[in-house]
Design a protein around this motif. Structure first.
Motif, PDB file in Angstrom:
ATOM      1  N   ASN A  84      69.407 -56.848 171.623  1.00 45.60           N
ATOM      2  CA  ASN A  84      70.670 -57.226 172.263  1.00 45.60           C
ATOM      3  C   ASN A  84      70.718 -58.725 172.551  1.00 45.60           C
ATOM      4  OD1 ASN A  84      71.667 -54.628 172.199  1.00 45.60           O
ATOM      5  ND2 ASN A  84      70.982 -54.124 174.261  1.00 45.60           N
ATOM      6  N   SER A  85      69.596 -59.284 173.004  1.00 44.60           N
ATOM      7  CA  SER A  85      69.595 -60.724 173.285  1.00 44.60           C
ATOM      8  C   SER A  85      69.714 -61.525 171.987  1.00 44.60           C
ATOM      9  CB  SER A  85      68.339 -61.130 174.057  1.00 44.60           C
ATOM     10  OG  SER A  85      67.187 -60.998 173.261  1.00 44.60           O
ATOM     11  N   ILE A  86      69.111 -61.050 170.910  1.00 48.08           N
ATOM     12  CA  ILE A  86      69.245 -61.730 169.615  1.00 48.08           C
ATOM     13  C   ILE A  86      70.692 -61.670 169.148  1.00 48.08           C
ATOM     14  CG2 ILE A  86      68.641 -61.562 167.165  1.00 48.08           C
ATOM     15  CD1 ILE A  86      65.818 -60.764 168.062  1.00 48.08           C
ATOM     16  N   ASP A  87      71.340 -60.521 169.315  1.00 54.72           N
ATOM     17  CA  ASP A  87      72.751 -60.400 168.943  1.00 54.72           C
ATOM     18  C   ASP A  87      73.614 -61.396 169.704  1.00 54.72           C
ATOM     19  OD1 ASP A  87      72.335 -58.404 167.092  1.00 54.72           O
ATOM     20  OD2 ASP A  87      72.839 -56.766 168.468  1.00 54.72           O
ATOM     21  N   LYS A  88      73.355 -61.551 171.003  1.00 48.23           N
ATOM     22  CA  LYS A  88      74.137 -62.499 171.805  1.00 48.23           C
ATOM     23  C   LYS A  88      73.932 -63.925 171.307  1.00 48.23           C
ATOM     24  CE  LYS A  88      74.169 -59.743 176.015  1.00 48.23           C
ATOM     25  NZ  LYS A  88      73.650 -59.613 177.377  1.00 48.23           N
ATOM     26  N   ARG A  89      72.673 -64.266 170.982  1.00 48.95           N
ATOM     27  CA  ARG A  89      72.403 -65.619 170.475  1.00 48.95           C
ATOM     28  C   ARG A  89      73.095 -65.859 169.144  1.00 48.95           C
ATOM     29  NH1 ARG A  89      66.155 -65.921 170.750  1.00 48.95           N
ATOM     30  NH2 ARG A  89      66.014 -64.735 172.652  1.00 48.95           N
ATOM     31  N   LEU A  90      73.061 -64.872 168.269  1.00 45.62           N
ATOM     32  CA  LEU A  90      73.716 -65.024 166.968  1.00 45.62           C
ATOM     33  C   LEU A  90      75.223 -65.190 167.128  1.00 45.62           C
ATOM     34  CD1 LEU A  90      71.761 -62.436 164.797  1.00 45.62           C
ATOM     35  CD2 LEU A  90      71.632 -64.920 164.672  1.00 45.62           C
ATOM     36  N   GLU A  91      75.804 -64.445 168.060  1.00 43.16           N
ATOM     37  CA  GLU A  91      77.243 -64.577 168.302  1.00 43.16           C
ATOM     38  C   GLU A  91      77.585 -65.967 168.820  1.00 43.16           C
ATOM     39  OE1 GLU A  91      78.270 -61.392 170.923  1.00 43.16           O
ATOM     40  OE2 GLU A  91      78.089 -59.872 169.361  1.00 43.16           O
ATOM     41  N   SER A  92      76.766 -66.502 169.714  1.00 41.83           N
ATOM     42  CA  SER A  92      77.048 -67.841 170.240  1.00 41.83           C
ATOM     43  C   SER A  92      76.869 -68.896 169.152  1.00 41.83           C
ATOM     44  CB  SER A  92      76.171 -68.148 171.451  1.00 41.83           C
ATOM     45  OG  SER A  92      74.823 -68.307 171.076  1.00 41.83           O
ATOM     46  N   ASN A  93      75.871 -68.721 168.285  1.00 44.49           N
ATOM     47  CA  ASN A  93      75.689 -69.656 167.171  1.00 44.49           C
ATOM     48  C   ASN A  93      76.863 -69.593 166.206  1.00 44.49           C
ATOM     49  OD1 ASN A  93      73.284 -70.660 168.072  1.00 44.49           O
ATOM     50  ND2 ASN A  93      72.020 -69.383 166.757  1.00 44.49           N
ATOM     51  N   GLU A  94      77.359 -68.386 165.959  1.00 47.38           N
ATOM     52  CA  GLU A  94      78.505 -68.231 165.062  1.00 47.38           C
ATOM     53  C   GLU A  94      79.741 -68.907 165.650  1.00 47.38           C
ATOM     54  OE1 GLU A  94      81.168 -64.544 163.441  1.00 47.38           O
ATOM     55  OE2 GLU A  94      78.999 -64.279 163.520  1.00 47.38           O
ATOM     56  N   LYS A  95      79.942 -68.780 166.957  1.00 47.03           N
ATOM     57  CA  LYS A  95      81.083 -69.424 167.605  1.00 47.03           C
ATOM     58  C   LYS A  95      80.965 -70.947 167.506  1.00 47.03           C
ATOM     59  CE  LYS A  95      83.603 -69.549 172.000  1.00 47.03           C
ATOM     60  NZ  LYS A  95      84.448 -70.547 171.482  1.00 47.03           N
ATOM     61  N   ARG A  96      79.737 -71.466 167.718  1.00 47.11           N
ATOM     62  CA  ARG A  96      79.529 -72.912 167.595  1.00 47.11           C
ATOM     63  C   ARG A  96      79.817 -73.372 166.170  1.00 47.11           C
ATOM     64  NH1 ARG A  96      73.771 -73.833 169.610  1.00 47.11           N
ATOM     65  NH2 ARG A  96      73.950 -71.942 170.768  1.00 47.11           N
ATOM     66  N   TYR A  97      79.406 -72.583 165.202  1.00 49.26           N
ATOM     67  CA  TYR A  97      79.654 -72.935 163.806  1.00 49.26           C
ATOM     68  C   TYR A  97      81.142 -72.969 163.513  1.00 49.26           C
ATOM     69  CZ  TYR A  97      79.858 -72.567 158.766  1.00 49.26           C
ATOM     70  OH  TYR A  97      80.177 -72.760 157.442  1.00 49.26           O
ATOM     71  N   GLU A  98      81.874 -71.991 164.032  1.00 47.89           N
ATOM     72  CA  GLU A  98      83.325 -71.956 163.813  1.00 47.89           C
ATOM     73  C   GLU A  98      83.998 -73.157 164.472  1.00 47.89           C
ATOM     74  OE1 GLU A  98      84.449 -68.151 165.323  1.00 47.89           O
ATOM     75  OE2 GLU A  98      83.719 -67.084 163.541  1.00 47.89           O
ATOM     76  N   ASP A  99      83.561 -73.529 165.671  1.00 45.41           N
ATOM     77  CA  ASP A  99      84.119 -74.707 166.351  1.00 45.41           C
ATOM     78  C   ASP A  99      83.845 -75.973 165.553  1.00 45.41           C
ATOM     79  OD1 ASP A  99      84.992 -73.096 168.396  1.00 45.41           O
ATOM     80  OD2 ASP A  99      83.335 -73.577 169.754  1.00 45.41           O
ATOM     81  N   MET A 100      82.626 -76.098 165.060  1.00 47.19           N
ATOM     82  CA  MET A 100      82.260 -77.275 164.275  1.00 47.19           C
ATOM     83  C   MET A 100      83.057 -77.319 162.973  1.00 47.19           C
ATOM     84  SD  MET A 100      78.496 -78.441 162.935  1.00 47.19           S
ATOM     85  CE  MET A 100      78.401 -77.171 161.690  1.00 47.19           C
ATOM     86  N   ASN A 101      83.262 -76.167 162.368  1.00 49.62           N
ATOM     87  CA  ASN A 101      84.020 -76.099 161.121  1.00 49.62           C
ATOM     88  C   ASN A 101      85.472 -76.523 161.338  1.00 49.62           C
ATOM     89  OD1 ASN A 101      84.272 -75.631 158.401  1.00 49.62           O
ATOM     90  ND2 ASN A 101      84.708 -73.449 158.651  1.00 49.62           N
ATOM     91  N   SER A 102      86.073 -76.110 162.443  1.00 48.40           N
ATOM     92  CA  SER A 102      87.464 -76.501 162.707  1.00 48.40           C
ATOM     93  C   SER A 102      87.563 -78.007 162.976  1.00 48.40           C
ATOM     94  CB  SER A 102      88.046 -75.704 163.871  1.00 48.40           C
ATOM     95  OG  SER A 102      87.410 -76.038 165.069  1.00 48.40           O
ATOM     96  N   ARG A 103      86.579 -78.569 163.685  1.00 50.95           N
ATOM     97  CA  ARG A 103      86.574 -80.020 163.915  1.00 50.95           C
ATOM     98  C   ARG A 103      86.413 -80.780 162.605  1.00 50.95           C
ATOM     99  NH1 ARG A 103      82.202 -80.719 168.424  1.00 50.95           N
ATOM    100  NH2 ARG A 103      81.780 -78.581 167.870  1.00 50.95           N
ATOM    101  N   PHE A 104      85.559 -80.274 161.735  1.00 52.20           N
ATOM    102  CA  PHE A 104      85.351 -80.918 160.447  1.00 52.20           C
ATOM    103  C   PHE A 104      86.622 -80.882 159.610  1.00 52.20           C
ATOM    104  CE2 PHE A 104      83.957 -80.753 155.972  1.00 52.20           C
ATOM    105  CZ  PHE A 104      83.345 -81.992 155.899  1.00 52.20           C
TER     106      PHE A 104
END
Length: 67
Positions: free
Chosen positions: A23-43
């Motif tokens: 469960n903790s790994i899933d939460k970390r992966l979700e937060s990393n995915e959100k950061r990636y999406e934010d970075m992609n939109s800025r790019f």
């Protein structure tokens, strides 16, 4: 019999720990995915800004070369 009960309790405890870890790994992966999406939109917005800037510069250069 008592030993079997202890082994079963230990297995149950380990299973619960594994579930918590997953469960903790899933939460970390979700937060990393959100950061990636934010970075992609800025790019993408940076790409558009640079493209518009080059287009504007090329247009201005073309207009000034005519005069």
């Amino acid at each position: 019999m008592e030993r079997i009960v202890r082994v079963e309790e230990e297995l149950k405890s380990q299973r619960e720990l594994m579930i918590q870890g997953f469960n903790s790994i899933d939460k970390r992966l979700e937060s990393n995915e959100k950061r990636y999406e934010d970075m992609n939109s800025r790019f993408n917005s940076l790409q558009w800004t640079i493209g518009l800037g080059f287009t504007l510069m090329a247009g201005l250069m073309a207009v000034f070369n005519l005069f």
